[in-house]
Design an enzyme around this catalytic site. Sequence first.
Site, PDB file in Angstrom:
ATOM      1  N   GLY A  35       0.963  -1.106  -0.012  1.00  0.00           N
ATOM      2  CA  GLY A  35       0.089   0.018  -0.044  1.00  0.00           C
ATOM      3  C   GLY A  35       0.817   1.273   0.044  1.00  0.00           C
TER       4      GLY A  35
ATOM      5  N   ASP B 115      -9.228  -0.441  -7.265  1.00  0.00           N
ATOM      6  CA  ASP B 115      -8.281   0.301  -7.725  1.00  0.00           C
ATOM      7  C   ASP B 115      -8.183   0.299  -9.291  1.00  0.00           C
ATOM      8  OD1 ASP B 115      -7.731  -2.596  -8.224  1.00  0.00           O
ATOM      9  OD2 ASP B 115      -6.048  -2.580  -6.721  1.00  0.00           O
TER      10      ASP B 115
ATOM     11  N   GLY C   3       2.378   0.094 -11.381  1.00  0.00           N
ATOM     12  CA  GLY C   3       3.726  -0.011 -11.128  1.00  0.00           C
ATOM     13  C   GLY C   3       4.389  -0.970 -11.964  1.00  0.00           C
TER      14      GLY C   3
END
Length: 494
Positions: free
Chosen positions: A14, A239, A408
Amino acid sequence: MKGVWAFDIGASNGRLMLSRFDGERLFLEEEYRFVNEPISLMNHLYWDVLNIVREIKAAMLIGLKRNHMELASVGIDTWGVDFGLISKTGELLANPYCYRDPQNDQAMEQVLTRIPEKELFQLTGVASSPINTLFQLYALSNSNPALIEQSESLLLTPNLLTYFLTGEKQNEYTISSTTQLLSVTDQDWSKGLLQEIGCSHEILAPVVKPCTTSGYTLPSINGELQMSRLKVVNVGGHDTASALAALPIEKEGSAFMSCGTWILIGVPVKKPVTSDEARKNGFTNEGTIDGGYRLQKNLMGMWFLQQCRTIWKRQGVEFNYAEEKKLMMEADPFRSFIDPDHHRFFNPEHMIAEIKRYCQETNQPIPHTPAEILRCILESLVLKYRFVMDQLERVIHKRISTVHMGGGVIQNELFCQFVANATNREVIVGPVEASSIGNAIAQWIALGEIGNLQEARSIVKRSFDVKHYQPAVEEGWQTAYESFKTLIEVSEDD
């Protein structure tokens, strides 16, 4: 400038990001990062949600000390489907189960004997998967009915964390759309479906729209952190919904890839697609922050590499990303493949051993070295993404010419180039922290600083760098794809 805090919490880590907006451009900087992993205990897999709350508070303390600007709001997005149960006195009843918990394995099969899969898809627009909240709730009501009876409210993960900050019990639309409990026609809980599985609809907190105010931080939080009362916004709680909001998609024929532990591939659509072809190919309709839908498919992503790295670390071997890339480039290409989404890879005891067994059983060369295993994983993943994009084109009856990637994982340039090569499509990569940016966008819209999603995407385009990858002209990828398709067709019949 004012700032907003975006908590983006995934199934492995996180982070707290600070977003600033000057009226023309968005700025983003990392405040804090922490590990988030499920815990195995007594044949169950749990999320340590109290530790997540501790990390949220630690992040907020660091953010308060580091910055001297006025904060306007905070929002939380997480992974989908998982939930916590709140008692009639407002307390958390138990640590939430992880979607990979073994008790979910048989629940889907049991529910589908009562509700035909086709009917369920028409009702919810969501593809059936053992991880879905519907099946988790059914499994829990059978294994621990007393826990359900003690519960007043079921809160999905981002809203559970928001509850701890505000005391407000709500379930945001995009995260609710992952559950397979939401009616696809009216975007509200399906009372009939809940009755069918023996659960009252009253247990599910009401569905609320994204880009709205959830509440304000509790006096206890303000006192503990020595901060002023802060507005808490319902962002795109899932998300992937947040990530999609941040991708600068402009033209028709564009697909998106949200890249993390899971890879989600899809296209934005105004209305849900519930055709038989969509159902048979495993596509699902989930919500967007502007109230629309994303027709997508959930696929295995970096879960493979995470599991292999853990095994190698136990053996005293560790690679950084540069070393992994070097190893993969040294390995022979297109040597052996796996079906990344075969059920055997969902949560095996030993991922590397399972990969080897699969290759042996399918009469392929067995990968032994880390280089061979890494190459097998990466090539298999990107070829599966090509396979799904081809399916998606058939479902929507349109050509997909461009793929937007966020998350990412896009910092892995070899992975991005492999996606372009395997799919034979242009790949536009960025922004990296797409979920955090989309989280912040929802807050800026709620605050009235940005008008709508279209305006937000224009702002993202001029605020963050993107990179373009063109497919390499190599005959090897097409030949590999034909071999891979044959393997997948056999695997899907298994």
